[in-house]
Design a protein around this motif. Structure first.
Motif, PDB file in Angstrom:
ATOM      1  N   THR A  73     -13.914  -8.599 -10.936  1.00 34.74           N
ATOM      2  CA  THR A  73     -13.072  -7.590 -10.309  1.00 34.74           C
ATOM      3  C   THR A  73     -11.813  -8.257  -9.757  1.00 34.74           C
ATOM      4  N   LEU A  74     -10.666  -7.669 -10.054  1.00 38.98           N
ATOM      5  CA  LEU A  74      -9.398  -8.176  -9.549  1.00 38.98           C
ATOM      6  C   LEU A  74      -8.717  -7.083  -8.734  1.00 38.98           C
ATOM      7  N   LEU A  75      -8.328  -7.418  -7.514  1.00 35.39           N
ATOM      8  CA  LEU A  75      -7.618  -6.486  -6.641  1.00 35.39           C
ATOM      9  C   LEU A  75      -6.240  -7.029  -6.332  1.00 35.39           C
ATOM     10  N   HIS A  76      -5.271  -6.131  -6.305  1.00 30.86           N
ATOM     11  CA  HIS A  76      -3.933  -6.480  -5.827  1.00 30.86           C
ATOM     12  C   HIS A  76      -3.662  -5.631  -4.593  1.00 30.86           C
ATOM     13  N   ALA A  77      -3.603  -6.283  -3.440  1.00 30.08           N
ATOM     14  CA  ALA A  77      -3.331  -5.597  -2.178  1.00 30.08           C
ATOM     15  C   ALA A  77      -1.928  -5.951  -1.720  1.00 30.08           C
ATOM     16  N   ARG A  78      -1.250  -4.963  -1.130  1.00 29.86           N
ATOM     17  CA  ARG A  78       0.157  -5.110  -0.802  1.00 29.86           C
ATOM     18  C   ARG A  78       0.380  -5.165   0.708  1.00 29.86           C
ATOM     19  N   ASP A 108       7.851  -8.662 -11.585  1.00 33.79           N
ATOM     20  CA  ASP A 108       7.709  -7.572 -10.628  1.00 33.79           C
ATOM     21  C   ASP A 108       6.245  -7.456 -10.231  1.00 33.79           C
ATOM     22  N   PRO A 109       5.872  -7.905  -9.035  1.00 29.71           N
ATOM     23  CA  PRO A 109       4.467  -7.796  -8.622  1.00 29.71           C
ATOM     24  C   PRO A 109       3.955  -6.367  -8.612  1.00 29.71           C
ATOM     25  N   ASP A 110       4.859  -5.387  -8.455  1.00 31.81           N
ATOM     26  CA  ASP A 110       4.421  -3.997  -8.394  1.00 31.81           C
ATOM     27  C   ASP A 110       3.967  -3.459  -9.746  1.00 31.81           C
ATOM     28  N   ALA A 111       4.221  -4.219 -10.812  1.00 32.40           N
ATOM     29  CA  ALA A 111       3.718  -3.821 -12.127  1.00 32.40           C
ATOM     30  C   ALA A 111       2.238  -4.165 -12.285  1.00 32.40           C
ATOM     31  N   LEU A 157       0.946 -15.632 -14.058  1.00 34.19           N
ATOM     32  CA  LEU A 157      -0.265 -14.858 -13.787  1.00 34.19           C
ATOM     33  C   LEU A 157       0.067 -13.377 -13.596  1.00 34.19           C
ATOM     34  N   LEU A 158       1.086 -13.080 -12.812  1.00 33.31           N
ATOM     35  CA  LEU A 158       1.457 -11.686 -12.567  1.00 33.31           C
ATOM     36  C   LEU A 158       1.971 -11.015 -13.832  1.00 33.31           C
ATOM     37  N   LEU A 159       2.737 -11.749 -14.635  1.00 34.10           N
ATOM     38  CA  LEU A 159       3.214 -11.181 -15.895  1.00 34.10           C
ATOM     39  C   LEU A 159       2.044 -10.876 -16.828  1.00 34.10           C
ATOM     40  N   ARG A 160       1.081 -11.761 -16.890  1.00 38.11           N
ATOM     41  CA  ARG A 160      -0.091 -11.519 -17.739  1.00 38.11           C
ATOM     42  C   ARG A 160      -0.836 -10.263 -17.280  1.00 38.11           C
ATOM     43  N   LEU A 161      -1.009 -10.129 -15.978  1.00 36.76           N
ATOM     44  CA  LEU A 161      -1.718  -8.976 -15.444  1.00 36.76           C
ATOM     45  C   LEU A 161      -0.949  -7.680 -15.702  1.00 36.76           C
ATOM     46  N   SER A 162       0.367  -7.732 -15.615  1.00 38.49           N
ATOM     47  CA  SER A 162       1.152  -6.521 -15.845  1.00 38.49           C
ATOM     48  C   SER A 162       1.134  -6.083 -17.299  1.00 38.49           C
ATOM     49  N   LEU A 163       0.808  -7.000 -18.204  1.00 39.53           N
ATOM     50  CA  LEU A 163       0.795  -6.680 -19.635  1.00 39.53           C
ATOM     51  C   LEU A 163      -0.579  -6.257 -20.137  1.00 39.53           C
ATOM     52  N   LEU A 164      -1.594  -6.351 -19.284  1.00 35.56           N
ATOM     53  CA  LEU A 164      -2.918  -5.927 -19.726  1.00 35.56           C
ATOM     54  C   LEU A 164      -2.925  -4.429 -20.013  1.00 35.56           C
ATOM     55  N   PRO A 165      -3.705  -3.987 -20.992  1.00 38.34           N
ATOM     56  CA  PRO A 165      -3.798  -2.547 -21.268  1.00 38.34           C
ATOM     57  C   PRO A 165      -4.198  -1.806 -20.015  1.00 38.34           C
ATOM     58  N   VAL A 290      -8.435  13.907   3.828  1.00 32.41           N
ATOM     59  CA  VAL A 290      -8.824  15.181   3.232  1.00 32.41           C
ATOM     60  C   VAL A 290      -8.181  15.354   1.864  1.00 32.41           C
ATOM     61  N   ARG A 291      -6.890  15.113   1.785  1.00 38.62           N
ATOM     62  CA  ARG A 291      -6.206  15.280   0.507  1.00 38.62           C
ATOM     63  C   ARG A 291      -6.186  13.949  -0.239  1.00 38.62           C
ATOM     64  N   PRO A 292      -6.394  13.976  -1.548  1.00 42.92           N
ATOM     65  CA  PRO A 292      -6.307  12.719  -2.290  1.00 42.92           C
ATOM     66  C   PRO A 292      -4.867  12.220  -2.294  1.00 42.92           C
ATOM     67  N   ARG A 293      -4.712  10.900  -2.249  1.00 41.72           N
ATOM     68  CA  ARG A 293      -3.390  10.307  -2.295  1.00 41.72           C
ATOM     69  C   ARG A 293      -3.208   9.610  -3.624  1.00 41.72           C
ATOM     70  N   PRO A 294      -1.956   9.451  -4.071  1.00 44.17           N
ATOM     71  CA  PRO A 294      -1.733   8.690  -5.293  1.00 44.17           C
ATOM     72  C   PRO A 294      -2.207   7.262  -5.098  1.00 44.17           C
ATOM     73  N   PRO A 295      -2.718   6.616  -6.153  1.00 40.91           N
ATOM     74  CA  PRO A 295      -3.093   5.204  -6.018  1.00 40.91           C
ATOM     75  C   PRO A 295      -1.916   4.411  -5.496  1.00 40.91           C
ATOM     76  N   ALA A 296      -2.222   3.305  -4.806  1.00 40.91           N
ATOM     77  CA  ALA A 296      -1.158   2.539  -4.161  1.00 40.91           C
ATOM     78  C   ALA A 296      -0.173   1.974  -5.180  1.00 40.91           C
ATOM     79  N   ASP A 297      -0.609   1.724  -6.417  1.00 44.40           N
ATOM     80  CA  ASP A 297       0.293   1.151  -7.410  1.00 44.40           C
ATOM     81  C   ASP A 297       0.924   2.212  -8.281  1.00 44.40           C
ATOM     82  N   SER A 298       0.782   3.451  -7.934  1.00 46.63           N
ATOM     83  CA  SER A 298       1.374   4.546  -8.689  1.00 46.63           C
ATOM     84  C   SER A 298       1.966   5.526  -7.686  1.00 46.63           C
TER      85      SER A 298
END
Length: 305
Positions: A73-78, A108-111, A157-165, A290-298
């Motif tokens: 499992t890989l997590l990216h926390a901001r 771009d880490p946000d990718a 590393l970040l570029l590789r992660l951003s290019l994963l499907p 109560v209301r769902p929020r958009p994922p943090a990376d979207s």
């Protein structure tokens, strides 16, 4: 590559150390993120983190959303997010970096998505790169000449992660609405402490309230007013769970001079009072918004221009 001044070397000091410079790259373990043993309540992050689970099973609570964790499992926390990790024998390698660590590099880490379960060749490649970065950070601690090596390792590393499907749902399709929504998110991040009026954001963006509402509905299924209020409620949840600031002070920070108004707003958005939310903060996932929020990376990283 563009550099300014003398960069600081990467180190293996505690990941929660307040003395970390904005350009430092640090590696460590999950336990390094907390000042004491265990995760009694969430912590507020002030740096980007990559968390690669290496052993055990458990749950990460990222902004009050449960993410199941197991090896791979890989997590990216901001920065600004609330994080807590729970689980017996849950171990992970953590990479942390400040806002200036990648200055001048085309990455771009946000990718990088918030959550991925790595498998196959992708897992092998990412695990190898994370492991090598951790080894080099340890081996070359306090060696200024190693800074460039670690910066480029992190960038790769970040570029590789951003290019994963991408297997995540919820990312907005390219289009005018998605662009408008990203612009609104950035403006809300800058201004949510001062105004929750859609009209103010429409004026700042040079568009109509109707345009903002249409964009929010297209991307999230919720109105612009709901998106703004949810951002304020999220910040309130973060501060109530991870700090000891008085509730009235938190309300004032978020634009509510009167505590009763803050209490009504929070209860409407979250479903419980601020006091009840805080009282339950040491329990796993005490309250879900109560209301769902958009994922943090979207769809686009709030707080990054």
């Amino acid at each position: 590559m563009v550099t300014t001044g003398q960069p600081s070397p990467a180190t293996r000091i505690g990941l929660s150390d307040a003395r970390l410079d904005t350009d430092e790259i640090v590696t460590g373990a999950l336990d390094d993120l907390t000042a004491g043993p265990g995760w009694h309540r969430p912590i507020l992050l002030d740096r980007d983190l990559l968390i690669l689970v290496t052993h055990g099973h458990g749950t990460a609570e990222l902004d009050f959303r449960a993410v199941p964790c197991r090896p791979g499992t890989l997590l990216h926390a901001r920065p600004g997010q609330a994080l807590r990790c729970l689980g017996q024998q849950l171990d992970a390698t953590v990479v942390s970096w400040g806002p200036d660590a990648l200055r001048g590099l085309d990455v771009d880490p946000d990718a990088v998505p918030t959550h991925r379960q790595l498998a196959g060749e992708d897992a092998d490649a990412v695990i190898t790169e994370v492991s090598q970065l951790a080894v080099d950070a340890d081996r070359h601690a306090l060696v200024p000449a190693a800074t460039a090596l670690l910066r480029h390792q992190l960038a790769v590393l970040l570029l590789r992660l951003s290019l994963l499907p991408c297997g995540e749902k919820g990312r907005p399709a390219p289009g005018t609405e998605a662009v408008t929504f990203r612009r609104l998110c950035r403006e809300v991040e800058r201004g949510y402490r001062h105004t929750r009026r859609v009209e103010d954001y429409a004026a700042q963006l040079g568009c109509s309230v109707r345009t903002l509402t249409r964009a929010c509905l297209a991307v999230t299924g919720r109105s612009a007013k709901q998106v703004i209020d949810e951002r304020v409620a999220l910040q309130a949840c973060r501060l109530l769970a991870a700090t000891d600031d008085p509730i009235a002070r938190i309300g004032r920070q978020l634009g509510f001079p009167e505590p009763t108004n803050f209490g009504r707003f929070f209860t409407r958005e979250v479903g419980v009072s601020p006091g009840a939310f805080r009282a339950a903060r040491e329990q796993p996932l005490p309250v879900r918004l109560v209301r769902p929020r958009p994922p943090a990376d979207s769809p686009a990283p709030p707080g990054r221009a």
